[in-house]
Design an enzyme around this catalytic site. Sequence first.
Site, PDB file in Angstrom:
ATOM      1  N   ALA A 178      19.095 -23.480  -2.157  1.00 36.13           N
ATOM      2  CA  ALA A 178      18.272 -22.276  -2.094  1.00 36.13           C
ATOM      3  C   ALA A 178      18.319 -21.629  -0.714  1.00 36.13           C
ATOM      4  O   ALA A 178      18.503 -22.294   0.304  1.00 36.13           O
ATOM      5  CB  ALA A 178      16.832 -22.609  -2.461  1.00 36.13           C
ATOM      6  N   LEU A 211      12.504 -26.156   0.307  1.00 33.34           N
ATOM      7  CA  LEU A 211      13.477 -25.399  -0.477  1.00 33.34           C
ATOM      8  C   LEU A 211      14.710 -26.280  -0.624  1.00 33.34           C
ATOM      9  O   LEU A 211      15.143 -26.906   0.343  1.00 33.34           O
ATOM     10  CB  LEU A 211      13.863 -24.095   0.234  1.00 33.34           C
ATOM     11  CG  LEU A 211      13.021 -22.846  -0.019  1.00 33.34           C
ATOM     12  CD1 LEU A 211      13.545 -21.695   0.851  1.00 33.34           C
ATOM     13  CD2 LEU A 211      13.036 -22.440  -1.477  1.00 33.34           C
ATOM     14  N   ASP A 212      15.281 -26.334  -1.823  1.00 30.47           N
ATOM     15  CA  ASP A 212      16.497 -27.116  -2.035  1.00 30.47           C
ATOM     16  C   ASP A 212      17.611 -26.631  -1.112  1.00 30.47           C
ATOM     17  O   ASP A 212      17.644 -25.450  -0.741  1.00 30.47           O
ATOM     18  CB  ASP A 212      16.973 -26.985  -3.483  1.00 30.47           C
ATOM     19  CG  ASP A 212      16.008 -27.621  -4.472  1.00 30.47           C
ATOM     20  OD1 ASP A 212      15.224 -28.486  -4.052  1.00 30.47           O
ATOM     21  OD2 ASP A 212      16.044 -27.237  -5.653  1.00 30.47           O
ATOM     22  N   PRO A 213      18.547 -27.500  -0.734  1.00 27.28           N
ATOM     23  CA  PRO A 213      19.701 -27.054   0.064  1.00 27.28           C
ATOM     24  C   PRO A 213      20.433 -25.881  -0.581  1.00 27.28           C
ATOM     25  O   PRO A 213      20.929 -24.996   0.113  1.00 27.28           O
ATOM     26  CB  PRO A 213      20.587 -28.305   0.119  1.00 27.28           C
ATOM     27  CG  PRO A 213      19.627 -29.442   0.024  1.00 27.28           C
ATOM     28  CD  PRO A 213      18.555 -28.967  -0.929  1.00 27.28           C
TER      29      PRO A 213
END
Length: 305
Positions: free
Chosen positions: A51, A47-49
Amino acid sequence: MAQVKRIRRNVSGIILLDKPLGFTSNAALQKVRWLLNAEKAGHTGSLDPLATGVLPLCFGEATKFSQYLLDSDKSYETLAQLGKTTTTADSEGEVLLTRPVTVGRDDIEAVLPHFRGQISQIPPMYSALKRDGQPLYKLARAGEVVEREPRSVTIARLELLACEGDTARLSVDCSKGTYIRTLVEDIGEKLGCGAYVAELRRTQAGPFTLAQTVTLEELEQVHADGGNEAVDRFLMPSDSGLLDWPLLKFSEHSSFYWLHGQPVRAPDAPKFGMVRVQDHEGRFIGIGEVGEDGRIAPRRLIRSE
């Protein structure tokens, strides 16, 4: 004086973390691994930072099945900022273009059908995909842009939840490999004003939902009160992500041979596909695949939990 090596614990299972904002998936994993003092750990896709939301973390024997969670469908809620595009397609990038927003709810509803079903996406440069062993995001940070092959993904559901000013909140059910940043960016281009992801929250990963998650703060508090072993109560069984698979229960005889790598027969086996397997005492012992001859071949074996 020599430093004493920390002896890690052999624990197995899955913790469903509500990943906090600003953490990389690996940073969140390592933090929870430290709280458990677990020997082996892995997550089921980044998951992106930016997100937040459902991030299944696998420990011990559960890491053998992380690939199957990685391949599962996902659900998200995202806030799209209309009128701007950025280098990363989210709020962490530099603004590339600003355009007036003259669209409303009806305009957004009108373009969404174009993005439902099977669609083609070009992965963003700011992604973990690799080119010649190098992550694309590292190339992007160096100012390089390389050609990326379009990928087919499935958007099973795409709904507009709210539209206020120059933002739109969307709910998405999608297949593995879908980039929500690319989806939002493409919707923005279809609207003619551009868009980027301002917020992103994963609400479901495979069978796991937000309601089942625990926060990092909760884990830290439990650890502070009771140490590593107190955190164990948040561990779900290693096959928790596979509960929709057919379940076979082997006899003691079949379990013995199967655990030694031999395909065996089971009277209630399906005609094909992957199955979960329990031994004669009801313990999960691995996953298998039904062959053309009807025998179940072991694919991933597990030590008794």
